[in-house]
Scaffold this active site. Structure first.
Site, PDB file in Angstrom:
ATOM      1  N   ARG A  64       0.851  -1.186   0.000  1.00 47.22           N
ATOM      2  CA  ARG A  64       0.000   0.000   0.000  1.00 47.22           C
ATOM      3  C   ARG A  64       0.887   1.235   0.000  1.00 47.22           C
ATOM      4  O   ARG A  64       1.924   1.273   0.664  1.00 47.22           O
ATOM      5  CB  ARG A  64      -0.916   0.042   1.235  1.00 47.22           C
ATOM      6  CG  ARG A  64      -2.021  -0.978   1.211  1.00 47.22           C
ATOM      7  CD  ARG A  64      -3.110  -0.558   0.220  1.00 47.22           C
ATOM      8  NE  ARG A  64      -4.179  -1.514   0.159  1.00 47.22           N
ATOM      9  CZ  ARG A  64      -4.458  -2.251  -0.918  1.00 47.22           C
ATOM     10  NH1 ARG A  64      -3.728  -2.142  -1.992  1.00 47.22           N
ATOM     11  NH2 ARG A  64      -5.465  -3.084  -0.906  1.00 47.22           N
ATOM     12  N   GLU A  93      -4.173   7.109  -4.816  1.00 45.36           N
ATOM     13  CA  GLU A  93      -3.957   6.773  -6.219  1.00 45.36           C
ATOM     14  C   GLU A  93      -4.895   7.508  -7.173  1.00 45.36           C
ATOM     15  O   GLU A  93      -4.517   7.775  -8.304  1.00 45.36           O
ATOM     16  CB  GLU A  93      -4.099   5.270  -6.434  1.00 45.36           C
ATOM     17  CG  GLU A  93      -2.933   4.510  -5.869  1.00 45.36           C
ATOM     18  CD  GLU A  93      -3.041   3.017  -6.070  1.00 45.36           C
ATOM     19  OE1 GLU A  93      -4.107   2.524  -6.458  1.00 45.36           O
ATOM     20  OE2 GLU A  93      -2.024   2.354  -5.840  1.00 45.36           O
ATOM     21  N   HIS A 119      -0.935  -0.834 -10.481  1.00 48.45           N
ATOM     22  CA  HIS A 119      -1.626  -1.510  -9.375  1.00 48.45           C
ATOM     23  C   HIS A 119      -2.192  -2.873  -9.794  1.00 48.45           C
ATOM     24  O   HIS A 119      -3.371  -3.151  -9.632  1.00 48.45           O
ATOM     25  CB  HIS A 119      -2.745  -0.629  -8.812  1.00 48.45           C
ATOM     26  CG  HIS A 119      -3.132  -1.046  -7.417  1.00 48.45           C
ATOM     27  ND1 HIS A 119      -3.507  -0.152  -6.459  1.00 48.45           N
ATOM     28  CD2 HIS A 119      -3.199  -2.246  -6.807  1.00 48.45           C
ATOM     29  CE1 HIS A 119      -3.799  -0.780  -5.338  1.00 48.45           C
ATOM     30  NE2 HIS A 119      -3.617  -2.059  -5.540  1.00 48.45           N
TER      31      HIS A 119
END
Length: 148
Positions: A64, A93, A119
């Protein structure tokens, strides 16, 4: 191979368990982060940890974005030309344009020190199967509740 986990004892004799992050960062050329975000882990990779590391550290974060203090990472990279940050995650993000990692990446020096992937680190075949099967099960459960 070194590992830091304050909650688990490593029993594999080929793995060296260290007592804290500072020790891990002092010893390792490459550090890969695998942790959940909690109050304890939020920004746990910061200037205090980075000051003890090698100047050519390769830091990999597929956990993360919030686990690292991104301002401290950028400062570390600016001061250590051979260091690299490879990440699959960013803090906030959805606000990618305003993210300090993304901004530094878009500079000439930053583009050679940072790799950002979209991601997808957790998108293994097995993870997709688990997610798809869970979605189907939830849909099935909801349809069974309907009186058609």
């Amino acid at each position: 191979v070194y590992v830091y986990d304050p909650y688990k004892k490593v029993r594999d004799i080929s793995v060296n368990q260290v007592k804290n992050l500072n020790e891990l960062f002092k010893k390792c050329d490459v550090v890969s982060i695998h942790a959940h975000v909690t109050n304890e882990t939020s920004k746990m990779i910061n200037s205090n940890v980075l000051k003890n590391t090698k100047s050519d550290l390769i830091l990999i974060n597929t956990a993360r974005g919030e686990i690292v203090n991104e301002k401290d990472i950028v400062k570390f990279l600016k001061n250590n030309a051979d260091a690299k940050y490879i990440t699959d995650v960013l803090t906030n993000e959805t606000e990618k344009k305003n993210n300090i990692i993304n901004k530094y990446y878009n500079t000439k020096k930053g583009s050679s020190q940072i790799i950002i992937t979209p991601h997808i680190g957790g998108m293994t075949k097995e993870a997709q199967e688990i997610a798809y099967n869970r979605s189907v099960q939830l849909l099935y459960n909801e349809f069974n509740k309907l009186k058609l």
